[in-house]
Design a protein around this motif. Structure first.
Motif, PDB file in Angstrom:
ATOM      1  N   GLN A 144     143.053  95.699  20.627  1.00  0.00           N
ATOM      2  CA  GLN A 144     142.913  97.208  20.057  1.00  0.00           C
ATOM      3  C   GLN A 144     141.586  97.175  19.628  1.00  0.00           C
ATOM      4  OE1 GLN A 144     145.861  97.253  16.824  1.00  0.00           O
ATOM      5  NE2 GLN A 144     147.381  98.003  18.269  1.00  0.00           N
ATOM      6  N   VAL A 145     141.078  98.372  20.080  1.00  0.00           N
ATOM      7  CA  VAL A 145     139.684  98.728  19.898  1.00  0.00           C
ATOM      8  C   VAL A 145     139.533 100.255  19.489  1.00  0.00           C
ATOM      9  CG1 VAL A 145     138.565  96.924  21.371  1.00  0.00           C
ATOM     10  CG2 VAL A 145     139.368  99.174  22.405  1.00  0.00           C
ATOM     11  N   LYS A 146     138.585 100.531  18.682  1.00  0.00           N
ATOM     12  CA  LYS A 146     138.242 102.237  18.596  1.00  0.00           C
ATOM     13  C   LYS A 146     137.809 102.761  19.817  1.00  0.00           C
ATOM     14  CE  LYS A 146     137.000 101.194  13.674  1.00  0.00           C
ATOM     15  NZ  LYS A 146     135.992 101.512  12.580  1.00  0.00           N
ATOM     16  N   VAL A 147     138.063 104.185  19.752  1.00  0.00           N
ATOM     17  CA  VAL A 147     137.747 105.005  20.920  1.00  0.00           C
ATOM     18  C   VAL A 147     136.348 104.673  21.459  1.00  0.00           C
ATOM     19  CG1 VAL A 147     137.401 107.462  21.686  1.00  0.00           C
ATOM     20  CG2 VAL A 147     139.711 106.739  20.639  1.00  0.00           C
ATOM     21  N   LYS A 148     135.351 104.821  20.540  1.00  0.00           N
ATOM     22  CA  LYS A 148     133.880 104.816  20.842  1.00  0.00           C
ATOM     23  C   LYS A 148     133.576 103.435  21.577  1.00  0.00           C
ATOM     24  CE  LYS A 148     132.506 102.998  16.171  1.00  0.00           C
ATOM     25  NZ  LYS A 148     131.873 103.484  15.080  1.00  0.00           N
ATOM     26  N   GLU A 149     134.330 102.176  21.178  1.00  0.00           N
ATOM     27  CA  GLU A 149     134.320 101.210  22.027  1.00  0.00           C
ATOM     28  C   GLU A 149     134.731 101.092  23.362  1.00  0.00           C
ATOM     29  OE1 GLU A 149     135.077  96.346  21.501  1.00  0.00           O
ATOM     30  OE2 GLU A 149     135.221  97.614  19.710  1.00  0.00           O
ATOM     31  N   ALA A 150     136.017 101.708  23.382  1.00  0.00           N
ATOM     32  CA  ALA A 150     137.006 101.581  24.549  1.00  0.00           C
ATOM     33  C   ALA A 150     136.253 102.606  25.618  1.00  0.00           C
ATOM     34  CB  ALA A 150     138.085 102.467  24.252  1.00  0.00           C
ATOM     35  N   ARG A 151     135.337 103.523  25.412  1.00  0.00           N
ATOM     36  CA  ARG A 151     134.742 104.428  26.294  1.00  0.00           C
ATOM     37  C   ARG A 151     133.721 103.578  27.038  1.00  0.00           C
ATOM     38  NH1 ARG A 151     133.116 107.982  22.941  1.00  0.00           N
ATOM     39  NH2 ARG A 151     134.562 109.637  23.099  1.00  0.00           N
ATOM     40  N   LEU A 152     133.309 102.752  26.224  1.00  0.00           N
ATOM     41  CA  LEU A 152     132.011 102.185  26.849  1.00  0.00           C
ATOM     42  C   LEU A 152     132.411 100.971  27.885  1.00  0.00           C
ATOM     43  CD1 LEU A 152     129.606 101.177  23.883  1.00  0.00           C
ATOM     44  CD2 LEU A 152     129.158 102.681  25.708  1.00  0.00           C
ATOM     45  N   LEU A 153     133.670 100.128  27.311  1.00  0.00           N
ATOM     46  CA  LEU A 153     134.352  99.538  28.246  1.00  0.00           C
ATOM     47  C   LEU A 153     134.948  99.861  29.510  1.00  0.00           C
ATOM     48  CD1 LEU A 153     136.331  97.319  25.592  1.00  0.00           C
ATOM     49  CD2 LEU A 153     134.337  96.532  26.706  1.00  0.00           C
ATOM     50  N   LEU A 154     135.377 101.245  29.262  1.00  0.00           N
ATOM     51  CA  LEU A 154     135.970 101.596  30.434  1.00  0.00           C
ATOM     52  C   LEU A 154     134.946 102.558  31.643  1.00  0.00           C
ATOM     53  CD1 LEU A 154     139.258 103.607  28.600  1.00  0.00           C
ATOM     54  CD2 LEU A 154     139.265 101.929  30.216  1.00  0.00           C
ATOM     55  N   GLU A 155     133.776 102.803  30.887  1.00  0.00           N
ATOM     56  CA  GLU A 155     132.740 103.287  31.690  1.00  0.00           C
ATOM     57  C   GLU A 155     132.129 102.290  32.482  1.00  0.00           C
ATOM     58  OE1 GLU A 155     129.756 105.531  29.506  1.00  0.00           O
ATOM     59  OE2 GLU A 155     131.276 106.933  29.005  1.00  0.00           O
ATOM     60  N   GLN A 156     131.991 101.030  31.861  1.00  0.00           N
ATOM     61  CA  GLN A 156     131.549 100.025  32.590  1.00  0.00           C
ATOM     62  C   GLN A 156     132.441  99.442  33.769  1.00  0.00           C
ATOM     63  OE1 GLN A 156     130.843  96.860  29.619  1.00  0.00           O
ATOM     64  NE2 GLN A 156     129.139  98.059  28.718  1.00  0.00           N
ATOM     65  N   GLU A 157     133.555  99.358  33.292  1.00  0.00           N
ATOM     66  CA  GLU A 157     134.725  98.952  34.248  1.00  0.00           C
ATOM     67  C   GLU A 157     134.710  99.947  35.555  1.00  0.00           C
ATOM     68  OE1 GLU A 157     139.427  98.057  34.601  1.00  0.00           O
ATOM     69  OE2 GLU A 157     138.377  97.734  32.663  1.00  0.00           O
ATOM     70  N   ALA A 158     134.710 101.233  35.130  1.00  0.00           N
ATOM     71  CA  ALA A 158     134.503 102.332  36.316  1.00  0.00           C
ATOM     72  C   ALA A 158     133.392 102.244  37.281  1.00  0.00           C
ATOM     73  CB  ALA A 158     134.999 103.721  35.679  1.00  0.00           C
ATOM     74  N   ALA A 159     132.040 101.965  36.778  1.00  0.00           N
ATOM     75  CA  ALA A 159     131.103 102.003  37.512  1.00  0.00           C
ATOM     76  C   ALA A 159     130.923 100.784  38.262  1.00  0.00           C
ATOM     77  CB  ALA A 159     129.776 101.926  36.522  1.00  0.00           C
ATOM     78  N   GLY A 160     131.629  99.717  37.625  1.00  0.00           N
ATOM     79  CA  GLY A 160     131.727  98.323  38.624  1.00  0.00           C
ATOM     80  C   GLY A 160     132.583  98.641  39.868  1.00  0.00           C
ATOM     81  N   LYS A 161     133.626  99.510  39.565  1.00  0.00           N
ATOM     82  CA  LYS A 161     134.560  99.449  40.964  1.00  0.00           C
ATOM     83  C   LYS A 161     133.872 100.641  41.980  1.00  0.00           C
ATOM     84  CE  LYS A 161     138.736  98.526  38.410  1.00  0.00           C
ATOM     85  NZ  LYS A 161     139.965  99.064  37.754  1.00  0.00           N
ATOM     86  N   LEU A 162     132.912 101.680  41.159  1.00  0.00           N
ATOM     87  CA  LEU A 162     132.175 102.637  42.295  1.00  0.00           C
ATOM     88  C   LEU A 162     131.119 102.068  42.873  1.00  0.00           C
ATOM     89  CD1 LEU A 162     132.543 105.841  39.701  1.00  0.00           C
ATOM     90  CD2 LEU A 162     133.749 105.349  41.843  1.00  0.00           C
ATOM     91  N   ILE A 163     130.474 100.734  42.560  1.00  0.00           N
ATOM     92  CA  ILE A 163     129.377 100.159  43.180  1.00  0.00           C
ATOM     93  C   ILE A 163     129.923  99.652  44.477  1.00  0.00           C
ATOM     94  CG2 ILE A 163     127.182  98.751  42.637  1.00  0.00           C
ATOM     95  CD1 ILE A 163     127.147  99.716  39.815  1.00  0.00           C
ATOM     96  N   ASP A 164     129.018 100.006  45.510  1.00  0.00           N
ATOM     97  CA  ASP A 164     129.388  98.901  46.533  1.00  0.00           C
ATOM     98  C   ASP A 164     128.290  97.856  46.685  1.00  0.00           C
ATOM     99  OD1 ASP A 164     129.383  97.899  49.260  1.00  0.00           O
ATOM    100  OD2 ASP A 164     129.200  99.728  50.233  1.00  0.00           O
ATOM    101  N   MET A 165     128.840  96.550  46.342  1.00  0.00           N
ATOM    102  CA  MET A 165     127.832  95.470  46.317  1.00  0.00           C
ATOM    103  C   MET A 165     127.231  95.014  47.392  1.00  0.00           C
ATOM    104  SD  MET A 165     127.232  94.695  43.039  1.00  0.00           S
ATOM    105  CE  MET A 165     126.360  93.140  43.593  1.00  0.00           C
ATOM    106  N   ASP A 166     128.097  95.285  48.572  1.00  0.00           N
ATOM    107  CA  ASP A 166     127.365  94.688  49.912  1.00  0.00           C
ATOM    108  C   ASP A 166     126.289  95.478  50.090  1.00  0.00           C
ATOM    109  OD1 ASP A 166     129.460  93.045  50.284  1.00  0.00           O
ATOM    110  OD2 ASP A 166     130.554  94.263  51.391  1.00  0.00           O
ATOM    111  N   LYS A 167     126.312  96.907  49.938  1.00  0.00           N
ATOM    112  CA  LYS A 167     124.920  97.742  50.113  1.00  0.00           C
ATOM    113  C   LYS A 167     124.113  97.558  48.942  1.00  0.00           C
ATOM    114  CE  LYS A 167     123.676 102.615  49.188  1.00  0.00           C
ATOM    115  NZ  LYS A 167     124.034 104.109  48.429  1.00  0.00           N
TER     116      LYS A 167
END
Length: 449
Positions: free
Chosen positions: A219-242
């Motif tokens: 259970q986290v506050k929205v402001k912390e959840a936003r950061l966690l979700l942004e990091q997770e989304a960015a990680g999935k969008l980045i092509d690590m092979d590239k």
């Protein structure tokens, strides 16, 4: 892979940029400016000739604190190049316990991967933010699945929540979020001879993949959840092979390694020796293939060192550049002698560069509502004292200014929160009052400064 073309600064422009941060040392600045420009020139020649053009490595000779490291560091920033500063004396000959010379290529590659990953993250930032916002709305409106999305009421509610989210009205709201749990893979530490760091890293990575990461609900506050979700989304969008491919290309084509204290691995007086001299010569022999050009295995793949620019530096008080192995000397064709700094240089260093010490202290204390004002005579006095202490004790060049300035403003820094707002004028007499006792007492100045 061809690198994205860097901004082709002319040698004169490179020197002008270096002049903003480093006082004097025009010969060294010219040499590194030409070396950097040659990087760009090499990218323009026909491909069959490109691989034949080797970088012109540089040896900087001069006492400590005259700007050798700063020149190399600023050069790397100008070129947006992966840059590693390492002390040559930290290496040991293969077969001895310690770091092997190939570890610097692995470290440089790791830095480059982080650098490219950060750049790629910036590119996907907006998309990651949008995805995180949608995920947050899903968490804030868990009933969405039971209500058809097409229903006007559901859409209106979602948009209303989106607006409140963007206005920061829901920052303290608590949501339940699935977050990755730290891997429970056992830690393995290998105590062995040089060259085993990569083996240890690979074993730990293999064990981590055998123990897949679990996720737990928090259970986290929205402001912390936003950061966690942004990091997770960015990680999935980045092509690590590239990312890895670009990073290796950047290391190979524009990497810069600054080998400090190269004189410490030179055998004194040249020729064969025994004891420590044998080990020093062994380190030089290990360095030679790296500087000449070889392939190094890293966790990201094979990295070729043929076109990495090596800038070596040393005081050469005891050994001379000619005491290095002849083959290694041949790989550093450019030699630049840096000048010692005098009182005038110290006064300029205090005020002229964009990151001048006086500017730094004024900005630091301005955060406490203290206005520091340095009179010109005070600057001259600080420069004189720093120069004289260097003459009488260990000469550490411009680094002495840091110790003198810290001692000078110590009392103001301590009292600042209690006396603000206030204007403090630093005069020549104030400088003498604060530093006179130390400059008179040589034993005390050795201890404090």
């Amino acid at each position: 892979m061809k690198l994205p073309e860097m901004k082709p600064l002319t040698p004169r422009q490179i020197v002008a940029e270096l002049d903003k941060y480093i006082i004097g040392q025009s010969k060294a600045k010219r040499s590194v400016a030409i070396a950097l420009r040659n990087r760009w020139r090499r990218q323009q020649v026909p491909e069959e000739l490109r691989d034949e053009i080797a970088p012109k490595n540089i040896i900087m000779i001069g006492p400590t604190g005259v700007g050798k490291t700063e020149i190399a560091r600023r050069l790397a920033r100008l070129a947006n190049s992966p840059f590693l500063k390492i002390e040559a004396s930290k290496f040991t000959e293969v077969g001895y316990v310690g770091r092997d010379v190939e570890s610097m290529i692995r470290d440089l590659t790791h830095l480059a991967v982080d650098m490219v990953k950060s750049e790629e993250k910036t590119k996907v930032e907006e998309k990651a933010r949008q995805q995180a916002e949608e995920r947050l709305l899903d968490l804030l409106l868990p009933t969405r699945r039971s209500i058809p999305e097409e229903e006007p009421g559901a859409r209106d509610t979602r948009e209303r929540f989106r607006q409140m989210l963007r206005e920061g009205k829901l920052e303290e709201r608590v949501v339940e979020l699935e977050v990755p749990q730290r891997s429970q893979a056992p830690m393995v530490e290998i105590f062995s001879a040089a060259g085993m760091e990569e083996v240890q890293s690979n074993i730990q990575e293999m064990l981590s993949s055998m123990f897949p990461g679990r996720r737990k609900r928090r259970q986290v506050k929205v402001k912390e959840a936003r950061l966690l979700l942004e990091q997770e989304a960015a990680g999935k969008l980045i092509d690590m092979d590239k990312v890895v491919s670009l990073a290796i290309s950047r290391v190979e084509q524009s990497g810069i390694i600054f080998l400090d204290e190269i004189d410490k691995v030179a055998a004194k007086g040249g020729g064969g020796g025994s004891g420590p001299d044998v080990s020093r010569e062994g380190v030089q022999r290990d360095l030679l293939p790296i500087v000449e050009g070889t392939s190094v295995h890293t966790k990201y793949g094979i990295v070729r060192t043929d076109h990495i620019l090596f800038i070596a530096s040393g005081a050469f008080h005891v050994a001379k550049p000619s005491d290095l192995l002849p083959e290694l000397q041949g790989r550093f064709p450019i030699r630049v002698e840096l000048d010692s700094l005098d009182r005038k240089d110290f006064a300029r260093i205090l005020t002229e560069p964009e990151n001048a010490l006086v500017t730094q202290y004024m900005a630091l204390l301005a955060t406490e509502d203290i206005k520091l004002v340095f009179e010109p005579e005070a600057i001259e006095e600080i420069a004189r004292i720093a120069f004289e202490v260097n003459e009488r004790t260990e000469n550490i060049g411009a680094r002495r200014l840091h110790t003198v300035m810290e001692k000078l403003v110590e009392e103001i820094s301590f009292e600042a929160p209690d006396v603000a707002p206030k204007e403090v004028r630093i005069t020549a007499s104030y400088v003498n009052e604060k530093l006179q006792e130390i400059t008179k007492n040589e034993d005390l100045s050795r201890f404090i400064l």
